[in-house]
Write a protein that holds these residues in place. Structure first.
Motif, PDB file in Angstrom:
ATOM      1  N   PHE A  42     -28.965  -5.251  -3.710  1.00  8.03           N
ATOM      2  CA  PHE A  42     -29.437  -4.209  -2.803  1.00  8.03           C
ATOM      3  C   PHE A  42     -30.575  -3.400  -3.432  1.00  8.03           C
ATOM      4  CE2 PHE A  42     -28.883   0.296  -1.377  1.00  8.03           C
ATOM      5  CZ  PHE A  42     -29.389   0.134  -0.092  1.00  8.03           C
ATOM      6  N   THR A  43     -30.375  -2.898  -4.640  1.00 11.34           N
ATOM      7  CA  THR A  43     -31.362  -2.004  -5.246  1.00 11.34           C
ATOM      8  C   THR A  43     -32.671  -2.717  -5.564  1.00 11.34           C
ATOM      9  OG1 THR A  43     -30.355  -2.369  -7.427  1.00 11.34           O
ATOM     10  CG2 THR A  43     -29.651  -0.416  -6.200  1.00 11.34           C
ATOM     11  N   ASP A  44     -32.594  -3.961  -6.043  1.00 10.81           N
ATOM     12  CA  ASP A  44     -33.811  -4.681  -6.413  1.00 10.81           C
ATOM     13  C   ASP A  44     -34.710  -4.936  -5.210  1.00 10.81           C
ATOM     14  OD1 ASP A  44     -32.930  -4.651  -8.969  1.00 10.81           O
ATOM     15  OD2 ASP A  44     -32.701  -6.814  -9.204  1.00 10.81           O
ATOM     16  N   LYS A  45     -34.103  -5.129  -4.040  1.00 13.70           N
ATOM     17  CA  LYS A  45     -34.897  -5.363  -2.834  1.00 13.70           C
ATOM     18  C   LYS A  45     -35.522  -4.076  -2.319  1.00 13.70           C
ATOM     19  CE  LYS A  45     -32.748  -9.605  -1.195  1.00 13.70           C
ATOM     20  NZ  LYS A  45     -32.022 -10.278  -0.098  1.00 13.70           N
ATOM     21  N   LEU A  46     -34.863  -2.935  -2.563  1.00 10.03           N
ATOM     22  CA  LEU A  46     -35.367  -1.670  -2.050  1.00 10.03           C
ATOM     23  C   LEU A  46     -36.341  -0.970  -2.986  1.00 10.03           C
ATOM     24  CD1 LEU A  46     -32.519   0.268  -0.204  1.00 10.03           C
ATOM     25  CD2 LEU A  46     -34.727  -0.447   0.703  1.00 10.03           C
ATOM     26  N   VAL A  47     -36.359  -1.343  -4.246  1.00 16.06           N
ATOM     27  CA  VAL A  47     -37.162  -0.610  -5.221  1.00 16.06           C
ATOM     28  C   VAL A  47     -38.646  -0.640  -4.858  1.00 16.06           C
ATOM     29  CG1 VAL A  47     -37.526  -2.546  -6.820  1.00 16.06           C
ATOM     30  CG2 VAL A  47     -37.464  -0.186  -7.693  1.00 16.06           C
ATOM     31  N   GLY A  48     -39.100  -1.710  -4.217  1.00 13.33           N
ATOM     32  CA  GLY A  48     -40.495  -1.783  -3.817  1.00 13.33           C
ATOM     33  C   GLY A  48     -40.870  -0.737  -2.786  1.00 13.33           C
ATOM     34  N   ALA A  49     -39.905  -0.376  -1.934  1.00 14.83           N
ATOM     35  CA  ALA A  49     -40.163   0.607  -0.882  1.00 14.83           C
ATOM     36  C   ALA A  49     -39.900   2.027  -1.339  1.00 14.83           C
ATOM     37  CB  ALA A  49     -39.300   0.290   0.340  1.00 14.83           C
ATOM     38  N   VAL A  50     -38.982   2.195  -2.269  1.00 14.35           N
ATOM     39  CA  VAL A  50     -38.527   3.529  -2.658  1.00 14.35           C
ATOM     40  C   VAL A  50     -38.984   3.920  -4.054  1.00 14.35           C
ATOM     41  CG1 VAL A  50     -36.481   4.990  -2.933  1.00 14.35           C
ATOM     42  CG2 VAL A  50     -36.524   3.251  -1.153  1.00 14.35           C
TER      43      VAL A  50
END
Length: 316
Positions: free
Chosen positions: A185-193
């Motif tokens: 979950f976190t690795d996929k969102l880090v680009g946006a957040v």
């Protein structure tokens, strides 16, 4: 489809009452082993909605547990839900922690979820919108972080019987699985957040430090009576009031209408349809009541207001 029934209904297997009872017995056995050994017996993820409120009642009144309630305020928690949380926790004499992340972080998360993405599996988005899935992950892992810090032996959720399967009723997950699932979950969102996302999740070192304190995950509504007449009676006695500022599918979140709107726009169906269908098969709600909720899946006024708050009006 000659009789109007789909393949899911035709192959549906009725609940085994003996098996359901065995879950309750298992839970009672776990309680016997952990009760009064820490400052709290369990941590309830408490949204202030009807199902988590009824779950809190069961934990306190039926199972006699010392409960710490944890509320994740995503920036869109209904004022009615906040009042219900205050009234119910006061009436049941339980502690409550409200955790509200920075709004700029959550805003970026929700905006990313609205745009086409691969943050969640097909199975996950069949059961909940991308926005709901993001909050679920925040709650799941932030509550784990809190439970480990306080050595609380159980984390409890208020999912209704249509939202979970029996394999999720009572489970203790391996640490490596929890970390891997969180990382997905976190690795996929880090680009946006950005790296700020990691502040809300547990680290590998924290997990290793508390390796002997991994809690059980419990979903009591799977193995307890789920009768809406009885539930509404209990809620009324607790001082809980049905919110008038949420849509037909939520009793706590103002963002749900926007989440449903974009889910329907992308996939063509209400994200609550699988939950509702399962409750119909279990005889827990009528088909008419479920269809009414699906027809009123979102409020356009709320969609517009929250799209403006997130700055995504152009996507409507």
């Amino acid at each position: 489809m000659e009789d109007g029934s789909c393949n899911y209904c035709r192959t549906n297997v009725a609940d085994d009452n003996n098996e359901i009872a065995s879950f309750d017995e298992n839970f009672e056995e776990i309680i016997g082993n952990i009760k009064n050994k820490q400052s709290y017996d369990c941590l309830l993820c408490y949204s202030g909605g009807k199902d988590s409120t009824y779950t809190l009642y069961l934990l306190k009144e039926k199972y006699k547990l010392n409960v710490l309630t944890y509320t994740f305020d995503n920036g869109f928690l209904s004022d009615y839900a906040k009042k219900n949380i205050q009234k119910v926790t006061s009436n049941l004499n339980v502690d409550n922690i409200i955790f509200q992340p920075r709004f700029d972080v959550m805003k970026n998360v929700f905006r990313a979820c609205i745009l086409p993405n691969d943050f969640f599996s097909h199975a996950a988005v069949k059961r909940a919108s991308a926005i709901c899935n993001s909050c679920i992950n925040f709650v799941k892992y932030n509550s784990l972080k809190l439970a480990l810090e306080k050595k609380i032996p159980m984390i409890v959720f208020g999912w209704d019987p249509g939202q979970i399967s029996k394999k999720s009723a009572i489970v203790k997950l391996p640490p490596d699985f929890l970390l891997a699932s969180q990382k997905t979950f976190t690795d996929k969102l880090v680009g946006a957040v950005g790296d700020d996302i990691y502040n809300y999740f547990i680290t590998k070192d924290e997990m290793q430090h508390h390796i002997s304190d991994i809690p059980y995950y419990i979903n009591p509504l799977y193995f307890n009576d789920y009768n809406m007449d009885n539930i509404n009676k209990v809620l009324s006695e607790l001082g809980w009031e049905k919110p008038s500022d949420t849509d037909a599918n939520s009793t706590n979140c103002l963002l749900n209408s926007l989440a449903n709107y974009f889910h329907e726009k992308q996939y063509g169906y209400n994200p609550y349809i699988q939950d509702a269908s399962q409750l119909i098969r279990k005889g827990m709600i009528s088909r008419e009541a479920a269809l009414n909720k699906m027809k009123n899946g979102y409020c356009l006024e709320m969609v517009s207001a929250n799209a403006e708050k997130l700055g995504v009006n152009e996507l409507l």
